[in-house]
Design a protein around this motif. Structure first.
Motif, PDB file in Angstrom:
ATOM      1  N   UNK A 174      42.435 -66.384 -10.025  1.00 30.56           N
ATOM      2  CA  UNK A 174      42.552 -67.066  -8.732  1.00 30.56           C
ATOM      3  C   UNK A 174      41.279 -66.930  -7.894  1.00 30.56           C
ATOM      4  N   UNK A 175      40.741 -65.712  -7.684  1.00 30.63           N
ATOM      5  CA  UNK A 175      39.514 -65.620  -6.875  1.00 30.63           C
ATOM      6  C   UNK A 175      38.347 -66.416  -7.470  1.00 30.63           C
ATOM      7  N   UNK A 176      38.270 -66.468  -8.791  1.00 31.08           N
ATOM      8  CA  UNK A 176      37.199 -67.236  -9.433  1.00 31.08           C
ATOM      9  C   UNK A 176      37.354 -68.734  -9.150  1.00 31.08           C
ATOM     10  N   UNK A 177      38.604 -69.207  -9.247  1.00 31.54           N
ATOM     11  CA  UNK A 177      38.858 -70.622  -8.959  1.00 31.54           C
ATOM     12  C   UNK A 177      38.579 -70.933  -7.491  1.00 31.54           C
ATOM     13  N   UNK A 178      38.979 -70.036  -6.609  1.00 29.35           N
ATOM     14  CA  UNK A 178      38.729 -70.229  -5.177  1.00 29.35           C
ATOM     15  C   UNK A 178      37.231 -70.239  -4.879  1.00 29.35           C
ATOM     16  N   UNK A 179      36.490 -69.395  -5.589  1.00 30.77           N
ATOM     17  CA  UNK A 179      35.033 -69.346  -5.398  1.00 30.77           C
ATOM     18  C   UNK A 179      34.378 -70.668  -5.790  1.00 30.77           C
ATOM     19  N   UNK A 180      34.975 -71.405  -6.711  1.00 29.80           N
ATOM     20  CA  UNK A 180      34.473 -72.740  -7.077  1.00 29.80           C
ATOM     21  C   UNK A 180      34.993 -73.812  -6.117  1.00 29.80           C
ATOM     22  N   UNK A 181      36.258 -73.656  -5.717  1.00 34.77           N
ATOM     23  CA  UNK A 181      36.924 -74.665  -4.884  1.00 34.77           C
ATOM     24  C   UNK A 181      36.213 -74.850  -3.539  1.00 34.77           C
ATOM     25  N   UNK A 182      35.868 -73.776  -2.890  1.00 37.39           N
ATOM     26  CA  UNK A 182      35.275 -73.867  -1.555  1.00 37.39           C
ATOM     27  C   UNK A 182      33.926 -74.593  -1.536  1.00 37.39           C
ATOM     28  N   UNK A 183      32.945 -74.188  -2.334  1.00 37.15           N
ATOM     29  CA  UNK A 183      31.652 -74.900  -2.250  1.00 37.15           C
ATOM     30  C   UNK A 183      31.716 -76.340  -2.750  1.00 37.15           C
ATOM     31  N   UNK A 184      32.580 -76.595  -3.733  1.00 37.14           N
ATOM     32  CA  UNK A 184      32.717 -77.989  -4.191  1.00 37.14           C
ATOM     33  C   UNK A 184      33.323 -78.830  -3.076  1.00 37.14           C
ATOM     34  N   UNK A 185      34.277 -78.274  -2.356  1.00 35.86           N
ATOM     35  CA  UNK A 185      34.878 -78.997  -1.233  1.00 35.86           C
ATOM     36  C   UNK A 185      33.859 -79.313  -0.152  1.00 35.86           C
ATOM     37  N   UNK A 186      33.024 -78.349   0.172  1.00 35.98           N
ATOM     38  CA  UNK A 186      31.995 -78.596   1.188  1.00 35.98           C
ATOM     39  C   UNK A 186      30.971 -79.604   0.672  1.00 35.98           C
ATOM     40  N   UNK A 187      30.642 -79.530  -0.618  1.00 35.18           N
ATOM     41  CA  UNK A 187      29.719 -80.522  -1.200  1.00 35.18           C
ATOM     42  C   UNK A 187      30.321 -81.925  -1.088  1.00 35.18           C
ATOM     43  N   UNK A 188      31.621 -82.046  -1.351  1.00 37.16           N
ATOM     44  CA  UNK A 188      32.296 -83.348  -1.230  1.00 37.16           C
ATOM     45  C   UNK A 188      32.241 -83.828   0.215  1.00 37.16           C
ATOM     46  N   UNK A 189      32.467 -82.930   1.148  1.00 38.31           N
ATOM     47  CA  UNK A 189      32.398 -83.307   2.567  1.00 38.31           C
ATOM     48  C   UNK A 189      31.011 -83.844   2.925  1.00 38.31           C
ATOM     49  N   UNK A 190      29.971 -83.121   2.535  1.00 40.45           N
ATOM     50  CA  UNK A 190      28.611 -83.552   2.870  1.00 40.45           C
ATOM     51  C   UNK A 190      28.253 -84.871   2.173  1.00 40.45           C
ATOM     52  N   UNK A 191      28.615 -84.986   0.902  1.00 37.39           N
ATOM     53  CA  UNK A 191      28.321 -86.227   0.171  1.00 37.39           C
ATOM     54  C   UNK A 191      29.116 -87.406   0.741  1.00 37.39           C
ATOM     55  N   UNK A 192      30.341 -87.142   1.190  1.00 39.46           N
ATOM     56  CA  UNK A 192      31.143 -88.219   1.790  1.00 39.46           C
ATOM     57  C   UNK A 192      30.491 -88.723   3.076  1.00 39.46           C
ATOM     58  N   UNK A 193      29.915 -87.818   3.841  1.00 39.61           N
ATOM     59  CA  UNK A 193      29.227 -88.246   5.067  1.00 39.61           C
ATOM     60  C   UNK A 193      27.987 -89.067   4.731  1.00 39.61           C
ATOM     61  N   UNK A 194      27.244 -88.625   3.706  1.00 38.94           N
ATOM     62  CA  UNK A 194      26.079 -89.400   3.254  1.00 38.94           C
ATOM     63  C   UNK A 194      26.538 -90.767   2.748  1.00 38.94           C
ATOM     64  N   UNK A 195      27.621 -90.747   1.992  1.00 41.84           N
ATOM     65  CA  UNK A 195      28.145 -91.997   1.429  1.00 41.84           C
ATOM     66  C   UNK A 195      28.594 -92.965   2.519  1.00 41.84           C
ATOM     67  N   UNK A 196      29.157 -92.419   3.570  1.00 39.69           N
ATOM     68  CA  UNK A 196      29.574 -93.261   4.686  1.00 39.69           C
ATOM     69  C   UNK A 196      28.368 -93.951   5.322  1.00 39.69           C
ATOM     70  N   UNK A 197      27.274 -93.207   5.459  1.00 37.67           N
ATOM     71  CA  UNK A 197      26.045 -93.796   6.005  1.00 37.67           C
ATOM     72  C   UNK A 197      25.527 -94.884   5.064  1.00 37.67           C
ATOM     73  N   UNK A 198      25.540 -94.595   3.762  1.00 39.26           N
ATOM     74  CA  UNK A 198      25.088 -95.592   2.777  1.00 39.26           C
ATOM     75  C   UNK A 198      25.977 -96.830   2.846  1.00 39.26           C
ATOM     76  N   UNK A 199      27.268 -96.617   2.994  1.00 40.45           N
ATOM     77  CA  UNK A 199      28.210 -97.746   3.060  1.00 40.45           C
ATOM     78  C   UNK A 199      27.934 -98.617   4.285  1.00 40.45           C
ATOM     79  N   UNK A 200      27.613 -97.962   5.395  1.00 40.07           N
ATOM     80  CA  UNK A 200      27.346 -98.704   6.634  1.00 40.07           C
ATOM     81  C   UNK A 200      26.011 -99.441   6.552  1.00 40.07           C
ATOM     82  N   UNK A 201      25.017 -98.827   5.919  1.00 37.72           N
ATOM     83  CA  UNK A 201      23.678 -99.409   5.885  1.00 37.72           C
ATOM     84  C   UNK A 201      23.450-100.348   4.700  1.00 37.72           C
TER      85      UNK A 201
END
Length: 181
Positions: free
Chosen positions: A42-69
């Protein structure tokens, strides 16, 4: 009259789409692994889950800008109105989930008083004060939204296959980069 869109999604949009598709799929499968195990993994999976989630958040924001532009290619002119509505609605929902799910996970961890460690020595600031009741509600909502995310991804995949294999209207090719003339 051609049913095929003549344009492709912009290259940054296509790269972000496929990168995020892999990350989101990995994230959802890791999430399932997390909630279905009580082992030492469980801790190993959580250690992967958190940074991947934040990466998705940041990429989604970039993607939103790309979608708008970068205007996406138009849908085929003969696509029924209900399918146009479903396509647009599902995309809005996907963006909301790509941004909302990681924020909810971050808020949930903050409410539980758990630090969100992205890598050794880099911890995100909490976005909520510790509160067990808020944590419980956010955890429930995060899980429910994860099932909804799975559902909307399956619908998106089904629609892509419908366009690529049945309608053959170039919609799928506009994202794969293999658009027909």
């Amino acid at each position: 009259m051609s049913r095929r869109p003549t344009a492709l999604f912009a290259l940054p949009a296509r790269i972000l789409h496929w990168t995020m598709a892999a990350l989101i799929l990995a994230m959802l499968l890791i999430g399932i692994g997390m909630v279905s195990t009580t082992t030492a993994r469980y801790p190993e999976l959580l250690a992967w889950h958190r940074p991947i989630g934040i990466a998705i958040l940041l990429l989604a924001l970039v993607r939103l800008v790309v979608r708008i532009t970068h205007r996406p290619p138009p849908l085929p002119a003969d696509l029924p109105a209900i399918q146009v509505l479903a396509a647009k609605g599902s995309h809005y929902l996907l963006y909301a989930l790509m941004i909302g799910m990681p924020l909810m996970g971050w808020a949930m961890q903050s409410a539980a008083g758990y630090p969100v460690t992205l890598w050794k020595g880099f911890v995100l600031v909490p976005i909520l004060p510790p509160n067990g009741i808020v944590y419980g509600w956010l955890r429930l909502l995060h899980g429910v939204m994860a099932f909804g995310f799975f559902g909307i991804i399956l619908a998106h995949l089904g629609a892509a296959l419908f366009h690529g294999l049945i309608r053959r209207d170039g919609v799928m090719g506009s994202m794969t980069g293999v658009a027909k003339d």
